[in-house]
Every structure is written in structure tokens, then in C-alpha cells.
Write a protein that holds these residues in place. Sequence first.
Motif, PDB file in Angstrom:
ATOM      1  N   LEU A  35       2.846  -1.274   3.296  1.00 54.88           N
ATOM      2  CA  LEU A  35       3.684  -2.414   2.937  1.00 54.88           C
ATOM      3  C   LEU A  35       5.166  -2.097   3.128  1.00 54.88           C
ATOM      4  CD1 LEU A  35       1.893  -3.702  -0.291  1.00 54.88           C
ATOM      5  CD2 LEU A  35       2.258  -5.018   1.809  1.00 54.88           C
ATOM      6  N   HIS A  95      -1.688  -6.896  -4.687  1.00 57.39           N
ATOM      7  CA  HIS A  95      -0.908  -7.292  -3.504  1.00 57.39           C
ATOM      8  C   HIS A  95      -1.263  -8.713  -3.072  1.00 57.39           C
ATOM      9  CE1 HIS A  95       0.415  -3.240  -3.496  1.00 57.39           C
ATOM     10  NE2 HIS A  95      -0.598  -2.718  -2.841  1.00 57.39           N
ATOM     11  N   ASN A 135       7.807  -5.286  -3.650  1.00 56.22           N
ATOM     12  CA  ASN A 135       6.970  -4.135  -3.320  1.00 56.22           C
ATOM     13  C   ASN A 135       7.685  -2.820  -3.615  1.00 56.22           C
ATOM     14  OD1 ASN A 135       4.758  -5.660  -2.471  1.00 56.22           O
ATOM     15  ND2 ASN A 135       5.561  -5.873  -0.399  1.00 56.22           N
TER      16      ASN A 135
END
Length: 258
Positions: A62, A155, A187
Motif C-alpha cells: 500500500l 483495508h 495508510n
Amino acid sequence: MSLLLDLPLITDPWFYAVSIPAVLLLGLSKSGFGAGFGSLAVPMMALAVTVPQAAAILMPVLLVMDLLGLAAFRKDFDVPMLKFLIPCGLVGIVIGALLFRALPAHVVAGLVGVFTLLFLAQRLLFPPKPGSAPPPRWVGAILTATSGFTSFIAHAGGPPINAYMIPMRFSPVKFTATMAVFFFVINLSKWVPYGMLGLLDMRNMATSLALLPFAPLGVWAGVKVARRIQPGLFYRLVYAGMFLTGVKLVWDAVAHAG
């Protein structure tokens, strides 16, 4: 390559059979094309590993995708919107970190799926009329905090914030850029609590390293399409991605409960 093989990474072929497509879908979502598909990444990987482990493995992936997205859309994001979204999203991160051990991940996944399908039903049955007002700010605050919460757990932060952002009628590029910055901050904020929860161990990080080469492929393909697609088609694809995500998350939750 030999150095990578010496690391304590997962070696199960089935894990990579589901994880490589998951990373590619995540890349498409991070680019803005196919938004909603990114929430399928953890459920797909959970076919081979636990949800917390899948979420931990995706953390470095990510980060790379977020940086690529920022580089691609660095001049197109909406600053006033981000000043509202980011604090609300961080509240959800704090709640997620506090409840992570107590709340089963499949319950959260099921709730996200139900919410996503309800939103799509509302949009299809009661579409907004031309000139209708966007959702009020208090609704946006709740949905954005929910996005932070579900992002921390699995997520899966895309569907809740899409429910607020889509009626804003941003252009595809501005929508994508604003979401890229929002999720970069969200994130990044997960790293410390994930570390404190013991999820960022050597095995998970080594496995993430093996998946990293697939991260830019999905982002690159999505960015190319996002800059050429018509807004109407763009949002129809967003809805399709959210529908598939909602069905998948609800199905997994029901199957787990049964």
C-alpha cells in the motif's frame, strides 16, 4: 532472487495464486480506475491466510502504491476537501486500533458489505436529481470516520468514503487525486498501531517484498485508463466494483458465521 528466497516468506503456491491478483486489483483501485475493487484484496488473500495477516502483508504494498498515486496525481487533489476528510478518517483509525483485538474481522467485513449494497440500492432506486445538494457535512464526517475504521481493520475503507465523495461530482482525475492523498495519510497512520499489535513481523514483511513487483503494474494500468475514461463510464465502473465488493464481503461474513 536468491536473497529473497533466503527470507522467511510464505511459500504456499495457493497464497500467491490469490495474492497476486489481489495486489493487481488493489493497484487498479489506487489509481482510481475500478475504485471499490481494492476492498477485495484482503478478502481474496484471506482465502489463504488470516485477515490480520493479509492486512499486515499489504502494508508495504500500500505504501508503494500510495507514493505512485501521489506522483501521478500530485497537482489534481482538492485541498479544502482533504482538510475535512483527513481528521475524520484519523478518528476512525484510532477507533479501529482500540477495537482491533475485540471485534472479529469478518463482522466488520460483513457490515461494510451491507452498507455498500444499501448505498448502491439507494443510488439506483433514488438517483440524485440535477442540481440536488451533496450529502451534509455531518454525514460525510460519519462516513469518513467509518472509512478510517474499516481501512484499519481490513483495508476496506473505499466503500464508505465513496458513498460521500461520489455525489460530490468531482471529475475522475480530481476524485482520484483526492482519494490518493487521503488514503496515503490514512495508510501511513496505521504503521505504528500495526507494529504495536505485533503484525509487522519478518515473515509478513518478507512476503510483502515478494509481492511488491506487482504493485506498480496495477497502478500504471489504472492511471492510464483514468485519464482517458468518460465520467459517466467511470462512475458506472465504480458502482460495479462496489457491488462486487459488497457481495463478496457479505458472502464471506455469512459463510464464516455459518
